[in-house]
Write a protein that holds these residues in place. Sequence first.
Motif, PDB file in Angstrom:
ATOM      1  N   GLY A   1      45.830  17.799  28.588  1.00 49.77           N
ATOM      2  CA  GLY A   1      44.494  17.480  29.548  1.00 49.77           C
ATOM      3  C   GLY A   1      44.355  15.869  29.568  1.00 49.77           C
ATOM      4  N   HIS A   2      44.629  15.152  28.518  1.00 48.80           N
ATOM      5  CA  HIS A   2      44.328  13.646  28.564  1.00 48.80           C
ATOM      6  C   HIS A   2      45.259  13.263  29.859  1.00 48.80           C
ATOM      7  CE1 HIS A   2      41.656  13.161  25.410  1.00 48.80           C
ATOM      8  NE2 HIS A   2      42.674  13.728  24.506  1.00 48.80           N
ATOM      9  N   SER A   3      46.595  13.465  29.660  1.00 47.38           N
ATOM     10  CA  SER A   3      47.725  12.976  30.818  1.00 47.38           C
ATOM     11  C   SER A   3      47.232  13.428  32.120  1.00 47.38           C
ATOM     12  CB  SER A   3      49.179  13.570  30.359  1.00 47.38           C
ATOM     13  OG  SER A   3      49.689  12.773  29.159  1.00 47.38           O
ATOM     14  N   MET A   4      46.762  14.549  32.526  1.00 46.09           N
ATOM     15  CA  MET A   4      46.527  14.857  33.763  1.00 46.09           C
ATOM     16  C   MET A   4      45.303  14.110  34.196  1.00 46.09           C
ATOM     17  SD  MET A   4      48.928  16.782  34.934  1.00 46.09           S
ATOM     18  CE  MET A   4      50.162  15.586  33.753  1.00 46.09           C
ATOM     19  N   HIS A   5      44.422  13.978  33.186  1.00 47.24           N
ATOM     20  CA  HIS A   5      43.230  13.146  33.542  1.00 47.24           C
ATOM     21  C   HIS A   5      43.583  11.734  33.977  1.00 47.24           C
ATOM     22  CE1 HIS A   5      38.946  11.928  31.985  1.00 47.24           C
ATOM     23  NE2 HIS A   5      38.849  11.607  33.305  1.00 47.24           N
ATOM     24  N   SER A   6      44.570  11.246  33.286  1.00 45.93           N
ATOM     25  CA  SER A   6      44.988   9.968  33.588  1.00 45.93           C
ATOM     26  C   SER A   6      45.680  10.189  35.030  1.00 45.93           C
ATOM     27  CB  SER A   6      46.096   9.350  32.621  1.00 45.93           C
ATOM     28  OG  SER A   6      45.471   9.205  31.506  1.00 45.93           O
ATOM     29  N   GLN A   7      46.547  11.168  35.100  1.00 43.51           N
ATOM     30  CA  GLN A   7      47.487  11.181  36.451  1.00 43.51           C
ATOM     31  C   GLN A   7      46.476  11.370  37.521  1.00 43.51           C
ATOM     32  OE1 GLN A   7      50.675  10.582  36.484  1.00 43.51           O
ATOM     33  NE2 GLN A   7      51.836  12.375  37.401  1.00 43.51           N
ATOM     34  N   LEU A   8      45.439  12.168  37.622  1.00 43.81           N
ATOM     35  CA  LEU A   8      44.544  12.200  38.915  1.00 43.81           C
ATOM     36  C   LEU A   8      43.498  11.003  38.946  1.00 43.81           C
ATOM     37  CD1 LEU A   8      43.650  15.811  38.093  1.00 43.81           C
ATOM     38  CD2 LEU A   8      44.907  15.097  40.001  1.00 43.81           C
ATOM     39  N   THR A   9      43.295  10.607  37.794  1.00 42.99           N
ATOM     40  CA  THR A   9      42.490   9.251  38.126  1.00 42.99           C
ATOM     41  C   THR A   9      43.221   8.048  38.773  1.00 42.99           C
ATOM     42  OG1 THR A   9      41.067   9.537  36.176  1.00 42.99           O
ATOM     43  CG2 THR A   9      41.249   7.253  36.754  1.00 42.99           C
ATOM     44  N   LYS A  10      44.421   8.006  38.294  1.00 48.81           N
ATOM     45  CA  LYS A  10      45.432   6.918  38.801  1.00 48.81           C
ATOM     46  C   LYS A  10      45.707   7.203  40.420  1.00 48.81           C
ATOM     47  CE  LYS A  10      48.665   6.903  35.761  1.00 48.81           C
ATOM     48  NZ  LYS A  10      49.755   6.585  35.144  1.00 48.81           N
ATOM     49  N   LYS A  11      45.831   8.442  40.564  1.00 42.31           N
ATOM     50  CA  LYS A  11      45.948   8.811  42.178  1.00 42.31           C
ATOM     51  C   LYS A  11      44.709   8.573  42.952  1.00 42.31           C
ATOM     52  CE  LYS A  11      47.274  12.827  45.093  1.00 42.31           C
ATOM     53  NZ  LYS A  11      47.673  14.154  45.079  1.00 42.31           N
ATOM     54  N   HIS A  12      43.631   8.578  42.473  1.00 39.60           N
ATOM     55  CA  HIS A  12      42.379   8.784  43.385  1.00 39.60           C
ATOM     56  C   HIS A  12      41.467   7.400  43.268  1.00 39.60           C
ATOM     57  CE1 HIS A  12      42.624  12.806  44.860  1.00 39.60           C
ATOM     58  NE2 HIS A  12      43.196  13.162  43.733  1.00 39.60           N
ATOM     59  N   GLN A  13      41.757   6.677  42.105  1.00 41.01           N
ATOM     60  CA  GLN A  13      41.114   5.271  42.019  1.00 41.01           C
ATOM     61  C   GLN A  13      41.969   4.151  41.942  1.00 41.01           C
ATOM     62  OE1 GLN A  13      37.899   5.392  41.915  1.00 41.01           O
ATOM     63  NE2 GLN A  13      37.674   7.752  41.945  1.00 41.01           N
ATOM     64  N   PRO A  14      41.402   3.028  42.490  1.00 33.95           N
ATOM     65  CA  PRO A  14      42.224   1.816  42.183  1.00 33.95           C
ATOM     66  C   PRO A  14      42.012   1.360  40.740  1.00 33.95           C
ATOM     67  CG  PRO A  14      39.756   1.247  43.051  1.00 33.95           C
ATOM     68  CD  PRO A  14      40.043   2.764  43.008  1.00 33.95           C
ATOM     69  N   TYR A  15      42.938   0.258  40.622  1.00 36.38           N
ATOM     70  CA  TYR A  15      43.044  -0.235  38.880  1.00 36.38           C
ATOM     71  C   TYR A  15      42.013  -0.619  38.367  1.00 36.38           C
ATOM     72  CZ  TYR A  15      44.410  -2.941  35.268  1.00 36.38           C
ATOM     73  OH  TYR A  15      44.428  -3.505  33.904  1.00 36.38           O
ATOM     74  N   GLN A  16      41.120  -0.986  39.007  1.00 33.70           N
ATOM     75  CA  GLN A  16      39.790  -1.562  38.411  1.00 33.70           C
ATOM     76  C   GLN A  16      38.938  -0.252  37.762  1.00 33.70           C
ATOM     77  OE1 GLN A  16      40.465  -2.364  41.635  1.00 33.70           O
ATOM     78  NE2 GLN A  16      38.544  -2.187  42.685  1.00 33.70           N
TER      79      GLN A  16
END
Length: 601
Positions: free
Chosen positions: A395-410
């Motif tokens: 759940g944590h890892s997929m949260h990270s994966q989807l966040t990185k896909k849809h959000q810029p680094y900041q």
Amino acid sequence: MPENKKVLQRNEVPEEMTWNLGLIFKDEAEFEAAFTAVKDLADKFSQYQGTLASGPQALLTATEALLATYRAAEKVYVYASMKNDQDTTNSTQQGLFAKTQAMMAQLEGKLAWFNPELLALGEQQVASYQQAEPKLQAYAQLFADTLRFKEHTLSSTEEKLLASLGDIFAAPENIFSVLDDADLQFEDVVAKDGSRTELTDSTYSQLLQSSDRDVRQQAFEKLYQVYQQFLRTFAKTLGSHVHIQNFTAQTRHYDSARQAALNANNIPLSVYDNLVSAVHQHRDLLQRYVALRQKVLALPDLNMADLYTPLTGKPELSYTFEEGKKIALKALAVLGPEYVANVQEAFDNRYIDVLPNKGKRGGAYSGGSYDTAPYILLNWNDDLDSLYTLVHEMGHSMHSQLTKKHQPYQYGDYSIFVAEIASTTNENLLTAYLLEHEKDPAVQAYVLNYYLDGFKGTVYRQTQFAEFEQWLHEKDAAGQPLTADEMSAKYLEINQDYYGKKVGGTPQIAYEWARIPHFYYDFYVYQYATGFAAASTLAGKILNDDPADTQAYLDYLSAGSSAYPIEIMQKAGVDMTQTDYLETAFGIFERRLTKLEEVLG
């Protein structure tokens, strides 16, 4: 002769059961080059100091340079820390991590001028810059989140000094980690058939689940016998950490370390207080569950060592890692094809370090940076707990994966407050899947028992920790010493309040505080409890099969830090400033407790 259970050395673990950190840096030479590059970026950043008032372009240039430095540094830090975690007895990796920690502290000192200088501009000036330079709009939430700390931010010189002390401030946690993970040695646990199990931090939880009361009692007593020997050392270490947090909070003009910790994510103190109050109101359910446990196990008495063994005896459910992966994919399929594809990618590319080994950090976590895979550290034991841990960390890892896909680094990271919701929603989905597909009453009872134990460990236990943590900080803030004896007495008192005088008064449990790493994480634990409760509501919405509810949940996973945590969760369908979600969670606990009572007759 019975076969003895032996913890593997790191070089004995099959490669396919280890994570592939070569995806970050292919070798030590590439790591060293990146390490040097980070130091160069930090050194060069000083050229922008004093320029922010020059205009919009100067702010844009400095902001981009700041984020580029942090981005490169995080990748280096993640690699060094995970190399260390896979074998804390490896002196080379210890040295690698130590020098990286020192570098990060130096880096924080070199970048520390930025926030005070941004604060000096003020909200009005920053807003005018954003109007003049459209590219600055991409950092609007970042700037707003910084500007709200104005009254808690010191001068540039003071900020640099505090930042440079980062590795010194981290010393208590680092000392605890080495002592707890690498130095403590425990006696083997010997079963009636003569088989021996090496007692370590990672095998302890498995031994407590044994259907043999003598085995779990041995594990319990032998573990705390060692911790008791070092109790004064642990008290000094934890007390020093608490003192540092109080000092930092006071220096930054907070009323308390708790306020400082919650303000980091803009969480009202009422969220914490509502949790503790709600748990107190429902401690009767916990004690009812404990009473059921004694009755079903037919024990003349019950103590804390008896609270983890399955009520139905020896677990009927056992999973290899391969079997666990298949079940995880099925249980999480309700979240849609993109989510499942991302989980499969983690399985196929060795993002997971699976098996326990000598010196490996205990427990589990999901880790990584914006530019790495979302790695997972496990200590797989072929049991239901391991399966739940897998879906939790996924759940944590997929949260990270989807966040990185849809959000810029900041905005490519997220707060701990919302992180625990993603992981425990997965746990709730797994529970629902197992209860639906496992029709054997004995298996149903086992899953219900497991769920209730998880609730006990997440909502009740973490809130218990939160109460103790608050007491530690309040006592230190009042100038009263934190001695081993007083800490143990208070811990035992709180434990009795939760589990009842008889069960909660098990003498050795008074020393449990000494082995809890989360007490070094600065008011972190309450978020496990609030996260579990919020996840109960969200999982119910997802399982109702309304596409809009599922999409709202996926939008939350994709939001990163683009808004404040409370706002993100409100959009997902849970208002955590209210108590409704807590009552929903206790309602589920009570219904499943009643169901278990019925199944067990």
